[in-house]
Structures are given as structure tokens and as C-alpha cells.
Design a protein around this motif. Structure first.
Motif, PDB file in Angstrom:
ATOM      1  N   SER A  51       0.827  -1.211   0.000  1.00  0.00           N
ATOM      2  CA  SER A  51       0.000   0.000   0.000  1.00  0.00           C
ATOM      3  C   SER A  51       0.856   1.255   0.000  1.00  0.00           C
ATOM      4  N   LYS A  52       1.944   1.238   0.745  1.00  0.00           N
ATOM      5  CA  LYS A  52       2.837   2.401   0.789  1.00  0.00           C
ATOM      6  C   LYS A  52       3.517   2.622  -0.560  1.00  0.00           C
ATOM      7  N   ILE A  53       3.877   1.535  -1.247  1.00  0.00           N
ATOM      8  CA  ILE A  53       4.484   1.652  -2.568  1.00  0.00           C
ATOM      9  C   ILE A  53       3.498   2.267  -3.559  1.00  0.00           C
ATOM     10  N   LEU A  54       2.246   1.854  -3.481  1.00  0.00           N
ATOM     11  CA  LEU A  54       1.234   2.353  -4.408  1.00  0.00           C
ATOM     12  C   LEU A  54       0.942   3.837  -4.200  1.00  0.00           C
ATOM     13  N   ILE A  63       9.200   2.330  -0.394  1.00  0.00           N
ATOM     14  CA  ILE A  63       9.920   1.235   0.262  1.00  0.00           C
ATOM     15  C   ILE A  63      10.763   1.774   1.413  1.00  0.00           C
ATOM     16  N   VAL A  64      11.483   2.877   1.160  1.00  0.00           N
ATOM     17  CA  VAL A  64      12.338   3.462   2.205  1.00  0.00           C
ATOM     18  C   VAL A  64      11.502   3.915   3.389  1.00  0.00           C
ATOM     19  N   VAL A  65      10.396   4.603   3.119  1.00  0.00           N
ATOM     20  CA  VAL A  65       9.526   5.068   4.209  1.00  0.00           C
ATOM     21  C   VAL A  65       8.973   3.882   4.981  1.00  0.00           C
ATOM     22  N   SER A  66       8.587   2.820   4.275  1.00  0.00           N
ATOM     23  CA  SER A  66       8.044   1.635   4.939  1.00  0.00           C
ATOM     24  C   SER A  66       9.093   0.975   5.837  1.00  0.00           C
ATOM     25  N   LEU A  67      10.347   0.892   5.367  1.00  0.00           N
ATOM     26  CA  LEU A  67      11.404   0.254   6.161  1.00  0.00           C
ATOM     27  C   LEU A  67      11.791   1.112   7.360  1.00  0.00           C
ATOM     28  N   VAL A  68      11.891   2.427   7.157  1.00  0.00           N
ATOM     29  CA  VAL A  68      12.253   3.319   8.256  1.00  0.00           C
ATOM     30  C   VAL A  68      11.097   3.474   9.229  1.00  0.00           C
ATOM     31  N   ASN A  69       9.876   3.580   8.663  1.00  0.00           N
ATOM     32  CA  ASN A  69       8.645   3.698   9.446  1.00  0.00           C
ATOM     33  C   ASN A  69       8.734   4.819  10.498  1.00  0.00           C
ATOM     34  N   PRO A  70       8.907   6.070  10.061  1.00  0.00           N
ATOM     35  CA  PRO A  70       9.015   7.182  11.019  1.00  0.00           C
ATOM     36  C   PRO A  70       7.657   7.486  11.650  1.00  0.00           C
ATOM     37  N   LEU A  71       7.549   7.298  12.934  1.00  0.00           N
ATOM     38  CA  LEU A  71       6.281   7.490  13.633  1.00  0.00           C
ATOM     39  C   LEU A  71       6.135   8.893  14.200  1.00  0.00           C
ATOM     40  N   ARG A  72       7.253   9.623  14.299  1.00  0.00           N
ATOM     41  CA  ARG A  72       7.217  10.990  14.840  1.00  0.00           C
ATOM     42  C   ARG A  72       7.928  11.919  13.859  1.00  0.00           C
ATOM     43  N   PRO A  73       7.582  13.205  13.867  1.00  0.00           N
ATOM     44  CA  PRO A  73       8.231  14.165  12.956  1.00  0.00           C
ATOM     45  C   PRO A  73       9.746  14.196  13.084  1.00  0.00           C
ATOM     46  N   ALA A  75      11.627  11.817  13.456  1.00  0.00           N
ATOM     47  CA  ALA A  75      12.201  10.621  12.829  1.00  0.00           C
ATOM     48  C   ALA A  75      12.225  10.716  11.306  1.00  0.00           C
ATOM     49  N   TYR A  76      11.637  11.797  10.757  1.00  0.00           N
ATOM     50  CA  TYR A  76      11.641  11.953   9.303  1.00  0.00           C
ATOM     51  C   TYR A  76      13.056  12.064   8.752  1.00  0.00           C
ATOM     52  N   VAL A  77      13.964  12.606   9.563  1.00  0.00           N
ATOM     53  CA  VAL A  77      15.349  12.751   9.117  1.00  0.00           C
ATOM     54  C   VAL A  77      15.958  11.409   8.749  1.00  0.00           C
ATOM     55  N   ASN A  78      15.463  10.329   9.361  1.00  0.00           N
ATOM     56  CA  ASN A  78      15.996   8.996   9.055  1.00  0.00           C
ATOM     57  C   ASN A  78      15.707   8.590   7.607  1.00  0.00           C
ATOM     58  N   VAL A  79      14.568   9.044   7.073  1.00  0.00           N
ATOM     59  CA  VAL A  79      14.232   8.759   5.672  1.00  0.00           C
ATOM     60  C   VAL A  79      15.247   9.430   4.753  1.00  0.00           C
ATOM     61  N   PHE A  80      15.526  10.721   5.006  1.00  0.00           N
ATOM     62  CA  PHE A  80      16.499  11.453   4.192  1.00  0.00           C
ATOM     63  C   PHE A  80      17.892  10.826   4.301  1.00  0.00           C
ATOM     64  N   THR A  81      18.232  10.369   5.494  1.00  0.00           N
ATOM     65  CA  THR A  81      19.547   9.759   5.707  1.00  0.00           C
ATOM     66  C   THR A  81      19.695   8.452   4.939  1.00  0.00           C
ATOM     67  N   VAL A  82      18.666   7.622   4.963  1.00  0.00           N
ATOM     68  CA  VAL A  82      18.713   6.349   4.247  1.00  0.00           C
ATOM     69  C   VAL A  82      18.839   6.587   2.745  1.00  0.00           C
ATOM     70  N   VAL A  83      18.068   7.525   2.209  1.00  0.00           N
ATOM     71  CA  VAL A  83      18.153   7.844   0.777  1.00  0.00           C
ATOM     72  C   VAL A  83      19.556   8.340   0.430  1.00  0.00           C
ATOM     73  N   ALA A  84      20.111   9.223   1.256  1.00  0.00           N
ATOM     74  CA  ALA A  84      21.452   9.768   1.006  1.00  0.00           C
ATOM     75  C   ALA A  84      22.511   8.675   1.043  1.00  0.00           C
ATOM     76  N   MET A  85      22.404   7.754   1.995  1.00  0.00           N
ATOM     77  CA  MET A  85      23.389   6.688   2.105  1.00  0.00           C
ATOM     78  C   MET A  85      23.253   5.662   0.968  1.00  0.00           C
ATOM     79  N   LEU A  86      22.024   5.419   0.522  1.00  0.00           N
ATOM     80  CA  LEU A  86      21.827   4.551  -0.638  1.00  0.00           C
ATOM     81  C   LEU A  86      22.505   5.145  -1.869  1.00  0.00           C
ATOM     82  N   ALA A  87      22.332   6.463  -2.047  1.00  0.00           N
ATOM     83  CA  ALA A  87      22.970   7.138  -3.179  1.00  0.00           C
ATOM     84  C   ALA A  87      24.489   7.054  -3.079  1.00  0.00           C
TER      85      ALA A  87
END
Length: 326
Positions: A51-54, A63-73, A75-87
Motif C-alpha cells: 500500500s505504501k508503494i502504491l 519502500i524506504v519510508v516503509s522500512l524506516v517507518n518514522p512514527l514521529r516528525p 524521525a523523518y530525518v531517518n528517511v532522508f539519511t537512508v536515501v542519502a546513504m543509498l545514493a
């Protein structure tokens, strides 16, 4: 000794690129930041990976948001960090192909990262998966090429076009008659607005046309391609470098064709071409004669002009500096 020296400079390059990843991953605010926060909030309104992918604009971000699953504002930085490290990790796939890796990293950090790593992070991730695809495809490592190509497309759907253009049967047509291929592809770009209108991601900008000023950076890119072609004339280069240069040429033609009708799409493919041209300039083999060195310098100067103008006119450097949060 030469190999050790090259490896040393490539390690330095990776340290610079890692710094870019850390700074962009831990940013708060800046260009497009709050749009991505809205995307994250929207994705988090549904349950389950599928559902998150769709609901995501591009599957990889879901996929990144689903894996990080930030429950609080906070924790959003973790999404940006994962994307940056993947790159950053994707850069490991091709950095060893760059003979001037430090120049690549410095110019990328100063000129390109403000509009990608600190702004359009989905496109940034797609571009570096694309370069990894080009590296493995040029070396006939087709399984790895498929993996990188797949992740490139699901990171940003616009990467489907350059991947298709890179395939052997398409490039074979270009090699058979490049002038006819360029003409037909320009015509396709000029008439392809209805095709791009079918994608939901383009609905907000499909009707936005460009002004004559939008053509200036593309024309500079065309001039740079002519200079670069003289730089590598009669030189033996790797299949990777040749494939990258071919793709820069075709994407530049497509960007030129798209600018008047759909300026956002035209500028996106121009930006991809600019990143690839930097890769080509930093991976090219050429004899260090006076004339060749002069051509190389001229090519870099032409490369820098539109990027400096864009960063100044759009305040990208100031937005980048304000967003860094360490």
C-alpha cells in the motif's frame, strides 16, 4: 605506483561524497524538504508495504519510508539519511572508473548537489543507480545491470528513458545512422507531450511551457558536446565512457525538443545529461598535450557556467547551507 596514486584520489573522492551524504541526510528544511515531509506523512497514512508503494510518487521512496517507518516528525530525518546513504553506496559502483575522481566529487558537491542531494532526492537516487547501470551494462555484467536499472526506474520513473536508450539494439540504430536517429528522436521529443501526460507524476507541470531563456543552458551543453568530441577524438576510451557520452548526446537532443512544450521534463533530462557529462569528463582518456588540456579546461568552464547561474538565481547555495543541521 600509478594505480596506488589513482586509488588514493578515489578514496579522497569517496570521503567528499560521504560528507555530501551526511550533510544532505541530516538536513532540516531547504528546497523541497517540506514537500518530502508531506509525502512521508501521506505514505504513513496507509498500512503495509504494498500500500505504501502504491501511494508513493515513486516505489523506492515508498519502500524506504516503509522500512524506516518514522512514527514521529523528528524521525523523518531517518528517511532522508537512508536515501542519502543509498545514493552514496551506488557511487561505489562507478567511482573506480573516474580518472579525475576528486574533481568529480568537488564539482558535484559545489555545483550539482544543491539541486539534487539537498532538493530532488528521488531523482538524485535514480541518477546514480542509472550510472551504476551504465557501468555494468558496458562491461556486459547484465545481472547487475538489470538490478541497478530496476532500482533506477523505481527510484524515479524518468530514468526509464535513458535506460531504454542505453540498450544495445537502440544504440545499434544510432551507430547505423546517427543523424537520422537524432532527427527522429528530436521529433519524438517534440511530439511526446501526450505520452508524458499519461503519468500521474506529471499532472502538476505538464502544461508548463518554457521561455527562450530555458534554451540557453541546453545550447551551452550542445557546445560542450562539440568541445568534448574534439577532446576525445582519436583517443581510445572505455566502453563505459563511450556509452555515457552517447547518452549525454541523446538526452541533450531530447531536452532541447521538450523545453518549449514541457519545460520541467526538458530541464530534468538536461540535469541528468549534466551529471553524465561530468562523469564523462572525469573518466575520459586523452593525451595531455597543450591543445587537449586547453579543450579540457574549456569544457569544464562551459560546464560550470549554467550551473553557477542556476545556483545563484535560485538561491540553491544559501538554501543548502541553511538546511544543514549537524
Amino acid at each position: 605506483m600509478l594505480i596506488k596514486k589513482i586509488r588514493f584520489f578515489q578514496v579522497i573522492s569517496l570521503l567528499i561524497l560521504f560528507t555530501v551524504a551526511v550533510l544532505s541526510g541530516y538536513r532540516i528544511g531547504g528546497l523541497d524538504y517540506y514537500q518530502y515531509v508531506s509525502m512521508i506523512k501521506n505514505i504513513q497514512t496507509v498500512d503495509g508495504l504494498f500500500s505504501k508503494i502504491l501511494i508513493a510518487k515513486d516505489p523506492m521512496f515508498g519502500i524506504v519510508v516503509s522500512l524506516v517507518n518514522p512514527l514521529r516528525p523528528d524521525a523523518y530525518v531517518n528517511v532522508f539519511t537512508v536515501v542519502a546513504m543509498l545514493a552514496f553506496l551506488t557511487k561505489l559502483s562507478f567511482i573506480w572508473e573516474l580518472k579525475r575522481a576528486v574533481i568529480f566529487s568537488v564539482l558535484y558537491f559545489i555545483l550539482i548537489a544543491p539541486s539534487l542531494d539537498f532538493a530532488a532526492i528521488r531523482a538524485m537516487l535514480g541518477v546514480f543507480f542509472l550510472i551504476g547501470f551504465l557501468k555494468f551494462y558496458s562491461q556486459r555484467s547484465f545481472i547487475l545491470a538489470f538490478i541497478f536499472g530496476f532500482f533506477s526506474v523505481i527510484s524515479h520513473v524518468s530514468m526509464a528513458l535513458p535506460i531504454l536508450l542505453s540498450l544495445g539494439f537502440v544504440k545499434g540504430v544510432y551507430d547505423w545512422n546517427r543523424y537520422l536517429f537524432v532527427f527522429l528522436f528530436f521529433l519524438f521529443g517534440f511530439l511526446s507531450k501526450p505520452l508524458f501526460a499519461l503519468f500521474k507524476n506529471t499532472s502538476t507541470y505538464i502544461e508548463v511551457g518554457g521561455t527562450y531563456l530555458a534554451f540557453v543552458p541546453v545550447l551551452l551543453l550542445i557546445i560542450n558536446l562539440l568541445v568534448y568530441s574534439q577532446l576525445v577524438k582519436n583517443e581510445r576510451n572505455t566502453n563505459f565512457n563511450n556509452l555515457v557520452f552517447y547518452l549525454v548526446t541523446i538526452l541533450t537532443v531530447f531536452s532541447l525538443a521538450m523545453l518549449h512544450n514541457v519545460v520541467i521534463i526538458g530541464m530534468r533530462y538536461m540535469q541528468i545529461a549534466q551529471v553524465l557529462l561530468l562523469v564523462a569528463l572525469c573518466s575520459a582518456n586523452f593525451r595531455m598535450t597543450y591543445n587537449k588540456f586547453l579543450l579540457w579546461v574549456i569544457s569544464f568552464v562551459i560546464f560550470c557556467i549554467p550551473l553557477v547561474y542556476r545556483n545563484v538565481s535560485l538561491n540553491l547555495w544559501s538554501e543548502m547551507l541553511k538546511s544543514i543541521n549537524l
